[in-house]
Design a protein around this motif. Structure first.
Motif, PDB file in Angstrom:
ATOM      1  N   THR A  99       0.845  -1.190   0.000  1.00  0.00           N
ATOM      2  CA  THR A  99       0.000   0.000   0.000  1.00  0.00           C
ATOM      3  C   THR A  99       0.883   1.243   0.000  1.00  0.00           C
ATOM      4  OG1 THR A  99      -0.124  -0.056   2.426  1.00  0.00           O
ATOM      5  CG2 THR A  99      -1.866  -1.172   1.206  1.00  0.00           C
ATOM      6  N   HIS A 100       0.414   2.282  -0.663  1.00  0.00           N
ATOM      7  CA  HIS A 100       1.237   3.473  -0.859  1.00  0.00           C
ATOM      8  C   HIS A 100       0.594   4.728  -0.260  1.00  0.00           C
ATOM      9  CE1 HIS A 100       3.753   1.162  -3.647  1.00  0.00           C
ATOM     10  NE2 HIS A 100       2.630   0.690  -4.165  1.00  0.00           N
ATOM     11  N   THR A 101      -0.303   4.541   0.690  1.00  0.00           N
ATOM     12  CA  THR A 101      -0.982   5.703   1.269  1.00  0.00           C
ATOM     13  C   THR A 101       0.009   6.657   1.923  1.00  0.00           C
ATOM     14  OG1 THR A 101      -2.954   4.350   1.660  1.00  0.00           O
ATOM     15  CG2 THR A 101      -2.774   6.446   2.853  1.00  0.00           C
ATOM     16  N   ILE A 102       0.897   6.122   2.740  1.00  0.00           N
ATOM     17  CA  ILE A 102       1.880   6.956   3.431  1.00  0.00           C
ATOM     18  C   ILE A 102       2.749   7.692   2.419  1.00  0.00           C
ATOM     19  CG2 ILE A 102       3.775   6.985   5.077  1.00  0.00           C
ATOM     20  CD1 ILE A 102       1.161   6.246   6.350  1.00  0.00           C
ATOM     21  N   ALA A 103       3.239   6.964   1.422  1.00  0.00           N
ATOM     22  CA  ALA A 103       4.107   7.579   0.411  1.00  0.00           C
ATOM     23  C   ALA A 103       3.357   8.633  -0.393  1.00  0.00           C
ATOM     24  CB  ALA A 103       4.667   6.502  -0.516  1.00  0.00           C
ATOM     25  N   ASN A 104       2.099   8.366  -0.716  1.00  0.00           N
ATOM     26  CA  ASN A 104       1.324   9.337  -1.501  1.00  0.00           C
ATOM     27  C   ASN A 104       1.113  10.637  -0.724  1.00  0.00           C
ATOM     28  OD1 ASN A 104       1.123   7.520  -3.595  1.00  0.00           O
ATOM     29  ND2 ASN A 104      -0.875   6.745  -2.982  1.00  0.00           N
ATOM     30  N   VAL A 105       0.815  10.517   0.560  1.00  0.00           N
ATOM     31  CA  VAL A 105       0.636  11.719   1.373  1.00  0.00           C
ATOM     32  C   VAL A 105       1.934  12.505   1.449  1.00  0.00           C
ATOM     33  CG1 VAL A 105       0.108  12.576   3.685  1.00  0.00           C
ATOM     34  CG2 VAL A 105      -1.256  10.722   2.696  1.00  0.00           C
ATOM     35  N   LYS A 106       3.057  11.809   1.589  1.00  0.00           N
ATOM     36  CA  LYS A 106       4.356  12.485   1.638  1.00  0.00           C
ATOM     37  C   LYS A 106       4.643  13.193   0.319  1.00  0.00           C
ATOM     38  CE  LYS A 106       7.833  10.313   3.335  1.00  0.00           C
ATOM     39  NZ  LYS A 106       8.811   9.238   3.584  1.00  0.00           N
ATOM     40  N   VAL A 107       4.309  12.546  -0.790  1.00  0.00           N
ATOM     41  CA  VAL A 107       4.526  13.169  -2.102  1.00  0.00           C
ATOM     42  C   VAL A 107       3.666  14.423  -2.244  1.00  0.00           C
ATOM     43  CG1 VAL A 107       4.179  12.856  -4.573  1.00  0.00           C
ATOM     44  CG2 VAL A 107       5.279  11.067  -3.251  1.00  0.00           C
ATOM     45  N   ILE A 108       2.419  14.348  -1.816  1.00  0.00           N
ATOM     46  CA  ILE A 108       1.523  15.509  -1.921  1.00  0.00           C
ATOM     47  C   ILE A 108       2.044  16.673  -1.081  1.00  0.00           C
ATOM     48  CG2 ILE A 108      -0.783  16.350  -1.381  1.00  0.00           C
ATOM     49  CD1 ILE A 108      -1.849  13.574  -2.107  1.00  0.00           C
ATOM     50  N   LEU A 109       2.410  16.379   0.178  1.00  0.00           N
ATOM     51  CA  LEU A 109       2.922  17.438   1.051  1.00  0.00           C
ATOM     52  C   LEU A 109       4.216  18.029   0.494  1.00  0.00           C
ATOM     53  CD1 LEU A 109       2.285  15.910   4.604  1.00  0.00           C
ATOM     54  CD2 LEU A 109       1.050  17.788   3.512  1.00  0.00           C
ATOM     55  N   GLY A 110       5.095  17.174   0.001  1.00  0.00           N
ATOM     56  CA  GLY A 110       6.349  17.662  -0.572  1.00  0.00           C
ATOM     57  C   GLY A 110       6.129  18.496  -1.818  1.00  0.00           C
ATOM     58  N   SER A 111       5.201  18.057  -2.661  1.00  0.00           N
ATOM     59  CA  SER A 111       4.915  18.801  -3.888  1.00  0.00           C
ATOM     60  C   SER A 111       4.320  20.179  -3.567  1.00  0.00           C
ATOM     61  CB  SER A 111       3.938  18.012  -4.768  1.00  0.00           C
ATOM     62  OG  SER A 111       4.494  16.758  -5.127  1.00  0.00           O
ATOM     63  N   LEU A 112       3.405  20.223  -2.609  1.00  0.00           N
ATOM     64  CA  LEU A 112       2.828  21.515  -2.214  1.00  0.00           C
ATOM     65  C   LEU A 112       3.890  22.444  -1.633  1.00  0.00           C
ATOM     66  CD1 LEU A 112      -0.539  20.353  -0.601  1.00  0.00           C
ATOM     67  CD2 LEU A 112      -0.196  21.384  -2.846  1.00  0.00           C
ATOM     68  N   ALA A 113       4.826  21.879  -0.878  1.00  0.00           N
ATOM     69  CA  ALA A 113       5.907  22.699  -0.327  1.00  0.00           C
ATOM     70  C   ALA A 113       6.785  23.263  -1.440  1.00  0.00           C
ATOM     71  CB  ALA A 113       6.741  21.867   0.644  1.00  0.00           C
ATOM     72  N   LEU A 148       5.284  17.741   6.750  1.00  0.00           N
ATOM     73  CA  LEU A 148       5.881  16.560   6.133  1.00  0.00           C
ATOM     74  C   LEU A 148       6.797  15.837   7.110  1.00  0.00           C
ATOM     75  CD1 LEU A 148       6.494  14.756   3.716  1.00  0.00           C
ATOM     76  CD2 LEU A 148       8.188  16.445   2.967  1.00  0.00           C
ATOM     77  N   THR A 149       7.609  16.594   7.843  1.00  0.00           N
ATOM     78  CA  THR A 149       8.515  15.981   8.809  1.00  0.00           C
ATOM     79  C   THR A 149       7.757  15.289   9.930  1.00  0.00           C
ATOM     80  OG1 THR A 149      10.192  17.670   8.336  1.00  0.00           O
ATOM     81  CG2 THR A 149      10.423  16.434  10.394  1.00  0.00           C
ATOM     82  N   VAL A 150       6.752  15.972  10.454  1.00  0.00           N
ATOM     83  CA  VAL A 150       5.964  15.400  11.553  1.00  0.00           C
ATOM     84  C   VAL A 150       5.206  14.163  11.086  1.00  0.00           C
ATOM     85  CG1 VAL A 150       4.039  15.833  13.122  1.00  0.00           C
ATOM     86  CG2 VAL A 150       5.773  17.591  12.772  1.00  0.00           C
ATOM     87  N   TYR A 151       4.623  14.240   9.899  1.00  0.00           N
ATOM     88  CA  TYR A 151       3.870  13.097   9.373  1.00  0.00           C
ATOM     89  C   TYR A 151       4.780  11.881   9.189  1.00  0.00           C
ATOM     90  CZ  TYR A 151       0.843  10.359   6.311  1.00  0.00           C
ATOM     91  OH  TYR A 151       0.087   9.355   5.765  1.00  0.00           O
ATOM     92  N   SER A 152       5.966  12.100   8.627  1.00  0.00           N
ATOM     93  CA  SER A 152       6.907  10.992   8.438  1.00  0.00           C
ATOM     94  C   SER A 152       7.327  10.400   9.769  1.00  0.00           C
ATOM     95  CB  SER A 152       8.138  11.474   7.662  1.00  0.00           C
ATOM     96  OG  SER A 152       7.773  11.963   6.388  1.00  0.00           O
ATOM     97  N   TYR A 153       7.525  11.246  10.757  1.00  0.00           N
ATOM     98  CA  TYR A 153       7.990  10.780  12.067  1.00  0.00           C
ATOM     99  C   TYR A 153       6.931   9.948  12.775  1.00  0.00           C
ATOM    100  CZ  TYR A 153       9.920  10.981  16.800  1.00  0.00           C
ATOM    101  OH  TYR A 153      10.398  10.661  18.034  1.00  0.00           O
ATOM    102  N   PHE A 154       5.688  10.411  12.756  1.00  0.00           N
ATOM    103  CA  PHE A 154       4.651   9.752  13.529  1.00  0.00           C
ATOM    104  C   PHE A 154       3.926   8.647  12.758  1.00  0.00           C
ATOM    105  CE2 PHE A 154       5.008  13.714  15.940  1.00  0.00           C
ATOM    106  CZ  PHE A 154       5.058  13.214  17.229  1.00  0.00           C
ATOM    107  N   CYS A 155       4.006   8.628  11.456  1.00  0.00           N
ATOM    108  CA  CYS A 155       3.258   7.635  10.679  1.00  0.00           C
ATOM    109  C   CYS A 155       4.141   6.653   9.920  1.00  0.00           C
ATOM    110  CB  CYS A 155       2.329   8.336   9.683  1.00  0.00           C
ATOM    111  SG  CYS A 155       1.069   9.362  10.462  1.00  0.00           S
ATOM    112  N   GLU A 156       5.435   6.904   9.898  1.00  0.00           N
ATOM    113  CA  GLU A 156       6.320   6.005   9.152  1.00  0.00           C
ATOM    114  C   GLU A 156       7.494   5.547   9.995  1.00  0.00           C
ATOM    115  OE1 GLU A 156       8.104   5.973   4.677  1.00  0.00           O
ATOM    116  OE2 GLU A 156       8.511   7.749   5.906  1.00  0.00           O
ATOM    117  N   SER A 157       8.203   6.465  10.604  1.00  0.00           N
ATOM    118  CA  SER A 157       9.345   6.155  11.447  1.00  0.00           C
ATOM    119  C   SER A 157      10.318   5.232  10.704  1.00  0.00           C
ATOM    120  CB  SER A 157       8.868   5.531  12.760  1.00  0.00           C
ATOM    121  OG  SER A 157       9.934   5.384  13.662  1.00  0.00           O
ATOM    122  N   GLU A 158      10.587   4.038  11.235  1.00  0.00           N
ATOM    123  CA  GLU A 158      11.544   3.118  10.619  1.00  0.00           C
ATOM    124  C   GLU A 158      10.873   2.063   9.742  1.00  0.00           C
ATOM    125  OE1 GLU A 158      15.134   2.513  13.599  1.00  0.00           O
ATOM    126  OE2 GLU A 158      13.240   2.508  14.692  1.00  0.00           O
ATOM    127  N   ALA A 159       9.598   2.217   9.460  1.00  0.00           N
ATOM    128  CA  ALA A 159       8.889   1.248   8.625  1.00  0.00           C
ATOM    129  C   ALA A 159       9.382   1.312   7.182  1.00  0.00           C
ATOM    130  CB  ALA A 159       7.386   1.512   8.675  1.00  0.00           C
TER     131      ALA A 159
END
Length: 265
Positions: A99-113, A148-159
């Motif tokens: 599943t790519h939900t986490i990655a898609n959200v990161k891409v969206i946030l990064g693109s908007l930034a 983006l940083t907070v989302y990656s930290y709390f929803c992905e971490s070392e996964a």
């Protein structure tokens, strides 16, 4: 020099081959998961890596682990078995789909930034006439980058893998790994829901995701000397076998048939 990792002699000349061979023989004798008569089958061997290159070694191990879980092939499966199944019309259905939900959200946030940074730089008008809009886009960029940083930290971490089962149950699987710098221990954790690995620098994650809140968790620790040979070649068959056995333990624990396996050191 007890503070050096166990695979440090592999970097030295002279007796490194002998010590490496002896270490491999000890591992084979003590670990039933590494059978020398297991064929590589149709699994492709990965390119050798430089021993001591921790990020690259972790990348190779992560790729093999994710592929072993997603493909679902047994470690003893050969290319002939795969072709025979295809000829018989028995299409292989992978047990899990990434599943790519986490990655898609990161891409969206990064693109908007990125868009916000471009607008801050090239917004029409001359400074300071466009001061207000420039400030708005700069603040927007900072907010999106922080999100983006907070989302990656709390929803992905070392996964390294988020997947869902292709069975009717549709249960999820999260795989997290860790290989610290200058360490020779590779740790892998498989859980049903996102569960941060224990780490002193992650107290907030521990509060948001208490132990056991995400269902069963299994993990294991393996030494790099038991996975890589003296030339930096990963034993993909033995590694896949370890991953598949750990995955079977997780699936059994999820159904209540088994408990978490003990760690392998």
């Amino acid at each position: 020099m007890p503070f050096l990792p166990s695979w440090w002699p592999l970097f030295l000349g002279g007796g490194s081959q002998v010590s490496g061979a002896a270490h491999s023989e000890d591992a084979d004798a003590s670990d039933p998961t590494e059978d020398s008569d297991v064929s590589n089958g149709f699994f492709e061997e990965v390119d050798p890596v430089k021993l001591g290159d921790t990020p690259n070694m972790k990348r190779v191990l992560d790729e093999v682990a994710c592929n072993a879980i997603l493909e679902g092939w047994d470690e003893n499966t050969s290319e002939a078995d795969v072709k025979a199944a295809e000829d018989a019309g028995d299409a292989h259905v992978p047990p899990y789909t990434e599943t790519h939900t986490i990655a898609n959200v990161k891409v969206i946030l990064g693109s908007l930034a990125v868009v916000a940074s471009i607008l801050a730089q090239f917004w029409p008008g001359k400074f300071p006439a466009n001061y207000t809009m420039t400030a708005v886009w700069v603040i927007t960029y900072a907010a999106l980058s922080t999100a983006l940083t907070v989302y990656s930290y709390f929803c992905e971490s070392e996964a390294v893998l988020f997947a869902k089962s292709n069975q009717k149950s549709g249960s999820s699987v999260v795989v997290a790994t860790r290989l610290m710098r200058f360490s020779d221990v590779y740790r892998i954790q498989i859980s049903k829901e996102f569960a941060p690995m224990d780490k002193p620098l992650q107290p907030l994650l521990g509060l948001l995701y208490p132990p056991g809140s995400g269902g069963p968790i299994v993990d294991a620790e393996w030494r790099l000397g038991d996975l890589f040979d003296v030339d930096g070649m990963l034993d993909t068959v033995a590694t896949r076998k370890r991953i598949r056995e750990l995955m079977r333990s997780f699936e059994a624990a999820s159904s209540g048939r088994a408990v978490e396996p003990k760690k392998s050191r």
